[in-house]
Design a protein around this motif. Structure first.
Motif, mmCIF file in Angstrom:
data_model
loop_
_atom_site.group_PDB
_atom_site.id
_atom_site.type_symbol
_atom_site.label_atom_id
_atom_site.label_comp_id
_atom_site.label_asym_id
_atom_site.label_seq_id
_atom_site.Cartn_x
_atom_site.Cartn_y
_atom_site.Cartn_z
ATOM 1 N N LEU A 101 -2.871 1.169 7.516
ATOM 2 C CA LEU A 101 -4.235 0.650 7.430
ATOM 3 C C LEU A 101 -5.178 1.511 8.259
ATOM 4 N N ASP A 102 -6.407 1.665 7.787
ATOM 5 C CA ASP A 102 -7.438 2.315 8.581
ATOM 6 C C ASP A 102 -7.845 1.390 9.723
ATOM 7 N N SER B 143 -3.916 -6.504 10.750
ATOM 8 C CA SER B 143 -4.880 -5.512 11.212
ATOM 9 C C SER B 143 -4.263 -4.139 11.444
ATOM 10 N N GLU B 144 -2.935 -4.064 11.509
ATOM 11 C CA GLU B 144 -2.288 -2.776 11.770
ATOM 12 C C GLU B 144 -0.857 -2.791 11.261
ATOM 13 N N HIS C 162 -4.482 -12.548 9.880
ATOM 14 C CA HIS C 162 -4.860 -11.371 9.104
ATOM 15 C C HIS C 162 -4.122 -10.161 9.655
ATOM 16 N N LYS D 54 0.838 -1.199 0.000
ATOM 17 C CA LYS D 54 0.000 0.000 0.000
ATOM 18 C C LYS D 54 0.872 1.248 0.000
ATOM 19 N N LYS E 140 -10.519 0.069 10.700
ATOM 20 C CA LYS E 140 -11.458 -1.013 10.407
ATOM 21 C C LYS E 140 -10.973 -1.939 9.283
ATOM 22 N N ASP E 141 -9.808 -1.625 8.696
ATOM 23 C CA ASP E 141 -9.290 -2.457 7.612
ATOM 24 C C ASP E 141 -8.677 -3.743 8.151
ATOM 25 N N MET E 142 -8.710 -4.775 7.330
ATOM 26 C CA MET E 142 -8.108 -6.056 7.682
ATOM 27 C C MET E 142 -7.665 -6.738 6.396
ATOM 28 N N VAL E 143 -6.416 -7.182 6.371
ATOM 29 C CA VAL E 143 -5.863 -7.837 5.180
ATOM 30 C C VAL E 143 -5.746 -9.328 5.450
#
Length: 317
Positions: free
Chosen positions: A141-142, A229-230, A227, A120, A144-147
């Motif tokens: 990452l925002d 998350s941050e 995942h 990103k 609420k985002d999760m990859v």
């Protein structure tokens, strides 16, 4: 008896291993395109022919894109600035000259066992009063985002520690106004720990910035997959206080302008610097606690003496 036939002597160009025997199209299309950045840079020093062939921007564009998928283009100078290692001894300074750019661009790429996981690009403005005075932190990452990933969630602490060798992170910081770039990350993780409260995996990468840390937080459940998350960058001083944006711009300017070194051994040196930094912080904290303990004891003794004196004065009166 059949007479033996002697093979013709090889040409001098083949015997001497001269590159002139190889057509330039073959070199450019089938050989140079298979080299990585450092090897291609070394090849440019071999001969004038290779120097000319390796100056093609298309070669460096492909290398930059394969090394950092977050960039779809990248000139030769960008690769040189981002792949080599800036001066690791970057510290705060009293000089108030700072990065001229009104924004900074972070191009972040994460790999697991050399397989692409996440990429990103994030822009950070640097002129507002909020940035200058607030603790410096860049979030990729925002909240609420999760990859999602295909990486099994570690069930044991031993499996968790193995992630230290499996993960690699590149954080290229770009100054778009000054056309400068540098890679802040040590590439390999310096520590992997499970958060004491949430149970999430925190993978820490060292940074060339003194006190800088890049933290990748991964969640998941046992038997499932991890995942992301941050992903964040933050810088602390020796007392654990976060530096503000104004201080960071001064440090970054020294990093952009600093000399570049060899990338070899960056992971090992980065981890060593991180461990030395954490050890100095621990020693500083212990000294501070001892100093505060002695001060508290002195206050207690003074309080007892004063209380005894007042009690004696009241009694004899």
């Amino acid at each position: 008896m059949a007479s033996s036939v002697e093979a013709p002597p090889p040409s001098s160009s083949v015997v001497n291993g001269s590159l002139s025997a190889v057509h330039s199209d073959i070199l450019e299309t089938h050989i140079l395109t298979r080299l990585d950045g450092p090897t291609l840079a070394s090849a440019a020093c071999v001969s004038s022919q290779l120097s000319s062939l390796t100056s093609k921007q298309s070669l460096w564009t492909n290398i930059c894109h394969s090394t950092w998928p977050s960039t779809d283009t990248g000139p030769r100078s960008f690769f040189s600035n981002s792949f080599t290692n800036p001066d690791p001894d970057i510290t705060t300074t009293t000089n108030h000259d700072h990065c001229r750019s009104s924004e900074l661009i972070s191009a972040v790429d994460i790999y697991h066992r050399n397989e692409f996981v996440f990429s990103k690009v994030v822009e950070t403005e640097t002129e507002s009063g909020w940035f200058m005075c607030s603790p410096f932190r860049v979030d990729i990452l925002d909240p609420k985002d999760m990859v999602p990933t295909r990486i099994p969630y570690p069930d044991t602490d031993n499996t968790c520690r193995e992630l230290e060798e499996d993960f690699m992170l590149s954080w290229v910081l770009i100054d778009p106004i000054g056309l400068r770039a540098m890679n802040l990350s040590t590439y390999k993780a310096v520590s992997v720990q499970r958060h004491w409260l949430s149970g999430e995996i925190q993978i820490r990468f060292g940074s060339i910035l003194s006190g800088g840390q890049i933290v990748v937080t991964c969640g998941g459940t046992k038997g499932g997959e991890m995942h992301v998350s941050e992903v964040c960058l933050q810088v602390e001083d020796m007392d654990g206080m976060h530096l503000n944006g104004k201080d960071i711009l001064v440090i970054l300017e020294r990093g952009f302008e600093g000399k570049r070194g060899n990338i070899k051994g960056r992971e090992v040196k980065g981890k060593k610097r991180y461990e030395e930094y954490m050890e100095r912080r621990r020693e500083r904290k212990e000294k501070k606690l001892k100093r505060e303990g002695r001060l508290d004891m002195l206050c207690v003794v003074c309080g007892v003496i004063i209380f005894s004196f007042l009690g004696s004065f009241i009694f004899w009166r």
